[in-house]
Scaffold this active site. Structure first.
Site, short mmCIF file in Angstrom:
data_model
loop_
_atom_site.label_atom_id
_atom_site.label_comp_id
_atom_site.label_asym_id
_atom_site.label_seq_id
_atom_site.Cartn_x
_atom_site.Cartn_y
_atom_site.Cartn_z
N ARG A 1 25.74 25.94 36.43
CA ARG A 1 26.03 27.05 37.33
C ARG A 1 27.48 27.01 37.80
NH1 ARG A 1 20.98 29.17 39.50
NH2 ARG A 1 19.24 27.89 38.79
N LYS B 1 -3.57 21.64 41.72
CA LYS B 1 -3.06 23.01 41.59
C LYS B 1 -3.58 23.62 40.30
CE LYS B 1 1.30 22.06 39.12
NZ LYS B 1 1.14 20.62 38.96
N SER C 1 11.54 38.44 42.66
CA SER C 1 12.94 38.82 42.81
C SER C 1 13.72 38.95 41.52
CB SER C 1 13.65 37.81 43.71
OG SER C 1 13.61 36.51 43.14
N LYS D 1 17.82 38.09 54.13
CA LYS D 1 18.04 39.09 53.08
C LYS D 1 18.15 40.47 53.73
CE LYS D 1 16.34 36.29 49.27
NZ LYS D 1 16.38 35.00 49.96
N THR E 1 13.93 19.44 62.13
CA THR E 1 15.10 20.26 61.79
C THR E 1 15.69 20.89 63.04
OG1 THR E 1 14.23 20.78 59.60
CG2 THR E 1 15.93 22.23 60.45
N THR E 2 17.00 20.80 63.19
CA THR E 2 17.67 21.47 64.31
C THR E 2 17.37 22.96 64.26
OG1 THR E 2 19.44 19.83 64.36
CG2 THR E 2 19.91 21.98 65.37
#
Length: 611
Positions: free
Chosen positions: A162, A294, A327, A401, A430-431
């Site tokens: 990438r 799964k 998407s 988004k 997580t903050t």
């Protein structure tokens, strides 16, 4: 003077001091094929490296080091000058590395055309050629760098590496942006800021005021100093939007999906997760982290899903995980059918509405709301269960988004949300999001609840673009959503097309390659917004046609003639857009006994609600 000019063109040189380059030219190479470290760098360059290989094969000798080819990247000219200062080399590769012949010039120009990054692309100088094998040997220290190089080399070899483009959105002019140079402006056609809400005055002013009053950061995790009125207000707004008892905000929807699926499945004894084959990486990661069994059903294949459900005992807890708008293909999940199967076989549903919230439904709650558009126009909170949105057990969405800010969330029953809040490490440790971000997200949701204009403009632009591409026989993967995936079908060609659009036409459309899409289904993913003008649209169409013509890329008819790919197949019929003509105000619909455009009905309902 030459080095100064080179530095402007090459990001490698721009970030390197002359002394560092001089030192590199005097440093012995790690391979026998290069005289010094700088020449080795040149061999790793996607432009110079290939050109040097071509010339090495022809065994050229006796060429001068004094002149680098015109048309070669400025960095290569510096490589040539530095090589001249180094000790004379005996290898043919080194002699070929600094030639000034017309043959090498042509080789470099050819490779430059194929591989040079477009304006704003990240520096291509990466140590991608492994110099040793990272095999543990008793008594020797493990070669970590070799492992990194080997893994990067794999990425380059299969064309999945990438390159990150340097794109700087201009707030007041979006979808315009500039690249690494401020004066180099481009039009962005692949942003997930689908409705341009990141520049909406209501959102921006709300964030400014909150920032001034409460500062830049939240100050901690939600349970330690990072939980404020703005966070609670946002979660209440999200619960109301989706007609659910509760909601929970995360730092991103990737974290929301991962944390919720993994935690939820672990707490349900013997749980089995049934996942759509095209689900997002965040959902796949959450399923992996859960450690539970799964089962993967073919994309949107409800018959296959039912076959799998029939193999499971009714008493076993089951989660069916799927999306509404996928998407990269633009396809739409079968919400009603999957919810019916979940009810029949005793499962719960986890629905990712990330690429739908803000853009579908009369209030922007997503596809599940949109499926019962008329019923949801004036629906009060707590009304009887009648809609698809009510049948879904857990909805996840994003604030980053269509809502134009950042963050993710889930909405569902109060007990489920509280359990995730109490157990999910991805939430607990997580903050929390800064107050300004949270306040901006709340303002965006409230604005879009009462304004259909942005949604309508986006859908209108999408229809126009798809129609014009069809007229030119440029292949678009058929779908009923706002996503416009233009099929290319080859990783290297797809990136080259993206680079050419950026470099030659001032258009930024990111190439989408494996593993985001299957190999052979590489595409340019275009996302029209309300901010794309008719002039911008015309320029995009002409530019795509130019790229297709100049490079001989396959047209829709050619794909169909060779068996088709990614839905571009013989006999395929474009699905009807999920937004109907009536919902867009392009025709009238019967509502409440009178013929009125549904858009006008929405506006009237919104006005009444505000009185």
């Amino acid at each position: 003077m030459e080095l100064a000019l080179a530095s402007k063109a090459c990001p490698f040189l721009r970030n390197s001091t002359p002394s560092a380059l001089r030192s590199l030219s005097q440093k012995p190479a790690r391979t026998a094929m290069a005289a010094n470290g700088l020449v080795q760098k040149a061999q790793q360059c996607p432009v110079m490296g290939k050109a040097m290989t071509i010339q090495a094969r022809s065994m050229m000798t006796g060429v001068s080091h004094s002149t680098a080819p015109q048309g070669c990247p400025a960095s290569a000219r510096h490589f040539s000058a530095s090589a001249a200062a180094a000790k004379p080399a005996k290898s043919n590769v080194l002699r070929a590395s600094a030639v000034s012949s017309n043959d090498l010039k042509a080789s470099v120009q050819h490779e430059l055309h194929k591989a040079a990054p477009a304006p704003g692309a990240a520096c291509p100088f990466k140590p991608v050629v492994p110099t040793s094998h990272a095999v543990p040997t008793a008594g020797k220290t493990f070669d970590y760098e070799a492992t990194y190089e080997q893994e990067l080399h794999k990425k380059h070899q299969d064309k999945s590496y990438r390159f990150f483009n340097n794109i700087n959105r201009l707030a007041q002019q979006f979808p315009r942006a500039h690249t690494a140079k401020i004066e180099d402006e481009v039009t962005v056609w692949c942003s997930n800021d689908y409705l341009g809400m990141s520049k909406n005055p209501v959102v921006v002013e709300t964030m400014k005021a909150t920032l001034s009053k409460y500062g830049a950061g939240a100050g901690g995790t939600r349970n330690i100093a990072g939980n404020g009125a703005h966070h609670l207000a946002l979660e209440n707004e999200l619960a109301v939007l989706h007609h659910k008892p509760a909601a929970l905000v995360f730092s991103s929807c990737y974290v929301a999906n991962d944390a919720t699926l993994s935690t939820l499945a672990q707490k349900l004894p013997g749980c089995v997760i049934l996942s759509d084959a095209m689900n997002h990486a965040s959902m796949i990661q959450g399923i992996k982290h859960s450690g539970v069994k799964k089962m993967i059903f073919r994309h949107n294949d409800t018959a296959h899903l039912e076959e799998l459900l029939q193999t499971l005992d009714p008493s076993i807890p089951k989660i069916i995980a799927f999306e509404t708008v996928y998407s990269m293909s633009g396809t739409i999940g079968k919400v009603n059918d999957i919810c019916a199967l979940a009810k029949k076989y005793g499962a719960i549903t986890f629905l990712d509405e990330v690429h739908a919230v803000g853009m579908y439904g009369p209030h922007g709650a997503g596809v599940a709301e949109h499926l019962d558009f008329a019923e949801n126009l004036n629906r009060p909170l707590g009304s009887p269960v009648h809609t698809a949105m009510d049948q879904v057990d857990i909805i996840s969405g994003t604030l980053g988004k269509a809502f134009g800010v950042v963050g993710g969330y889930i909405a569902g029953s109060a007990a489920m949300v509280d359990m995730i809040r109490s157990y999910a490490p991805g939430f607990i440790f997580t903050t929390s999001l800064p107050p300004a971000i949270v306040a901006g997200a709340t303002a965006s949701i409230q604005y879009l609840r009462n304004s259909p204009h942005e949604r309508i403009a986006q859908q209108t632009n999408t229809r126009t673009l798809k129609a014009q591409l069809a007229a030119l026989d440029i292949p678009v993967v058929p779908n009923p959503s706002h996503i416009v995936p233009v099929l290319v079908g080859d990783a290297e060609v797809c990136k080259a097309a993206s680079d050419e659009l950026l470099r030659s036409h001032g258009i930024y459309v990111q190439s989408i390659n494996y593993p985001t899409v299957p190999r052979g289904e590489e595409r340019l993913r275009i996302t029209p917004t309300p901010g794309h003008s008719e002039e911008m649209m015309g320029h995009l169409i002409r530019s795509l046609e130019s790229v297709w013509q100049r490079n001989g890329l396959k047209r829709t008819s050619q794909w169909k003639a060779t068996g088709g790919r990614a839905g571009v197949v013989e006999g395929a019929v474009d699905p009807e857009p999920i937004w109907t003509d009536a919902q867009l105000g392009l025709s009238e619909a019967v509502l409440g006994g009178a013929k009125v455009p549904l858009v006008q009905a929405h506006l009237d309902a919104s006005a009444s609600a505000q009185v």
